[in-house]
Design a protein around this motif. Structure first.
Motif, PDB file in Angstrom:
ATOM      1  N   LEU A  69       0.871  -1.169   0.000  1.00  0.00           N
ATOM      2  CA  LEU A  69       0.000   0.000   0.000  1.00  0.00           C
ATOM      3  C   LEU A  69       0.910   1.222   0.000  1.00  0.00           C
ATOM      4  O   LEU A  69       1.579   1.514   1.004  1.00  0.00           O
ATOM      5  N   HIS A  70       0.976   1.895  -1.137  1.00  0.00           N
ATOM      6  CA  HIS A  70       1.930   2.993  -1.337  1.00  0.00           C
ATOM      7  C   HIS A  70       1.253   4.314  -0.999  1.00  0.00           C
ATOM      8  O   HIS A  70       0.554   4.913  -1.822  1.00  0.00           O
ATOM      9  N   LEU A 112      -2.151   2.132  -4.821  1.00  0.00           N
ATOM     10  CA  LEU A 112      -1.485   3.428  -4.977  1.00  0.00           C
ATOM     11  C   LEU A 112      -2.416   4.546  -4.537  1.00  0.00           C
ATOM     12  O   LEU A 112      -3.531   4.679  -5.054  1.00  0.00           O
ATOM     13  N   ALA A 113      -1.945   5.368  -3.609  1.00  0.00           N
ATOM     14  CA  ALA A 113      -2.745   6.500  -3.152  1.00  0.00           C
ATOM     15  C   ALA A 113      -2.761   7.588  -4.210  1.00  0.00           C
ATOM     16  O   ALA A 113      -1.724   8.085  -4.638  1.00  0.00           O
ATOM     17  N   SER A 149       1.239   8.868 -12.053  1.00  0.00           N
ATOM     18  CA  SER A 149       1.245   7.574 -11.358  1.00  0.00           C
ATOM     19  C   SER A 149       0.162   6.654 -11.896  1.00  0.00           C
ATOM     20  O   SER A 149       0.400   5.459 -12.139  1.00  0.00           O
ATOM     21  N   GLU A 150      -1.035   7.205 -12.099  1.00  0.00           N
ATOM     22  CA  GLU A 150      -2.137   6.375 -12.589  1.00  0.00           C
ATOM     23  C   GLU A 150      -1.888   5.900 -14.022  1.00  0.00           C
ATOM     24  O   GLU A 150      -2.214   4.757 -14.372  1.00  0.00           O
ATOM     25  N   ARG A 240      -9.969  -0.953 -11.588  1.00  0.00           N
ATOM     26  CA  ARG A 240      -8.605  -0.486 -11.407  1.00  0.00           C
ATOM     27  C   ARG A 240      -8.545   0.717 -10.475  1.00  0.00           C
ATOM     28  O   ARG A 240      -7.518   0.967  -9.828  1.00  0.00           O
ATOM     29  N   THR A 241      -9.646   1.468 -10.381  1.00  0.00           N
ATOM     30  CA  THR A 241      -9.629   2.736  -9.648  1.00  0.00           C
ATOM     31  C   THR A 241     -10.867   2.853  -8.761  1.00  0.00           C
ATOM     32  O   THR A 241     -11.973   2.512  -9.183  1.00  0.00           O
TER      33      THR A 241
END
Length: 317
Positions: A69-70, A112-113, A149-150, A240-241
């Protein structure tokens, strides 16, 4: 064991607690000298810099890491700390090293945050869904690098088969949060009520101070941590999101009114209406609800009362 980058930070601390409550063990990664706020509770704290790929990958030799968990910032921060190209290189190197670690360890999920700020400039009214088309530009480095990032996550999910999920996090408030915030007014309203002072305005909002009618998707940090824990441990995720928020708008005036009931002599006067160019933003959390069963546990009254009590115990953040 789930590796949490930034696991000793604001959101990271509360997410760790939520994961522990779900029976998970956690490895918290910190760039600065580590501390352990969870002694004897299935938590290991390690010190390493995400820019050091070898040091990061070596953690996989010491620990059985099944998920990442980033939450650490993958953007140049603080502004001006490095020359722009150097700052961008550091941010992207750390992010790419996290992807490399996920591939090397064969994790079941890399979360990813991302941020509610990613919707800045998007067409159409709130609530925004995860399928809302986003402009390529961003007015601030944080949403700008979260977009990068995304896009990288989408590419590597296909090219390398990485199990990446993006978590677009709303406006988070509560214990350990920073005040004043340049992005929303709730933290400074609570701090003002706790200290008996006037509301402190962040320098970035000095020319356009917060107004009572401005609204954002305000989510208490314990709800945020629980939502992230549920997403990170869900057996199956269909998307994914995911938006991680309360799913409703909260105005500054609503927060001030609740605090006024709790602290009748609080100095929380705000100008009415909304400032020029300020847009109300809140998020659709249908995906989060359907795939995890999540529902916010904190309304404005409960969140404000708990945050206020925490500050009055002598905490300074």
């Amino acid at each position: 064991m789930i590796l949490i980058t930034g696991g000793l930070g604001f959101i990271g601390t509360h997410t760790t607690r939520a994961l522990l409550d779900l029976g998970e063990s956690c490895l918290l990664l910190q760039r600065r000298a580590p501390r352990d706020p969870f002694p004897g509770e299935g938590v290991v704290v390690e010190q390493a810099d995400l820019a050091d790929e070898a040091a990061l990958l070596a953690l996989g030799d010491k620990h059985d890491i099944t998920g990442i968990l980033h939450l650490a910032g993958s953007f140049p921060w603080p502004p001006g700390a490095d020359e722009p190209v150097v700052g961008a290189r550091k941010a992207l190197t750390g992010l790419l090293n996290v992807f490399a670690a996920a591939a090397a360890w064969g994790v079941t999920r890399l979360g990813l945050a991302s941020t509610i700020g990613i919707y800045g400039g998007a067409a159409g009214p709130s609530p925004f869904t995860e399928d809302t088309p986003l402009p390529l530009t961003a007015p601030h480095p944080i949403p700008g690098f979260k977009k990068i990032s995304e896009v990288l996550a989408d590419h590597l999910a296909g090219a390398a088969g990485l199990p990446v999920v993006n978590y677009r996090i709303g406006a988070i408030w509560g214990p350990l949060g920073h005040s004043p915030s340049p992005f929303f007014a709730a933290p400074q309203l609570v701090h003002a009520a706790a200290r008996g002072t006037a509301v402190q305005v962040h320098p970035a909002r000095a020319a356009n101070p917060p107004r009572a009618g401005e609204a954002i998707d305000l989510c208490y940090v314990k709800d945020c941590g629980r939502a992230l824990a549920l997403l990170q441990t869900a057996g199956t995720l269909r998307h994914r999101t995911y938006n991680v928020a309360s799913g409703r708008p909260t105005t500054n005036g609503e927060v001030a009114a609740v605090l006024g009931e709790l602290v009748p002599d609080a100095r929380l006067d705000l100008p009415e209406g909304r400032g020029p160019g300020v847009r109300d933003t809140w998020l659709d959390i249908t995906r989060l609800r359907e795939d995890t069963g999540y529902e916010p546990a904190y309304d404005t009254e409960r969140a404000a009362a708990e945050y206020l009590a925490w500050l009055r115990e002598g905490h300074d953040r």
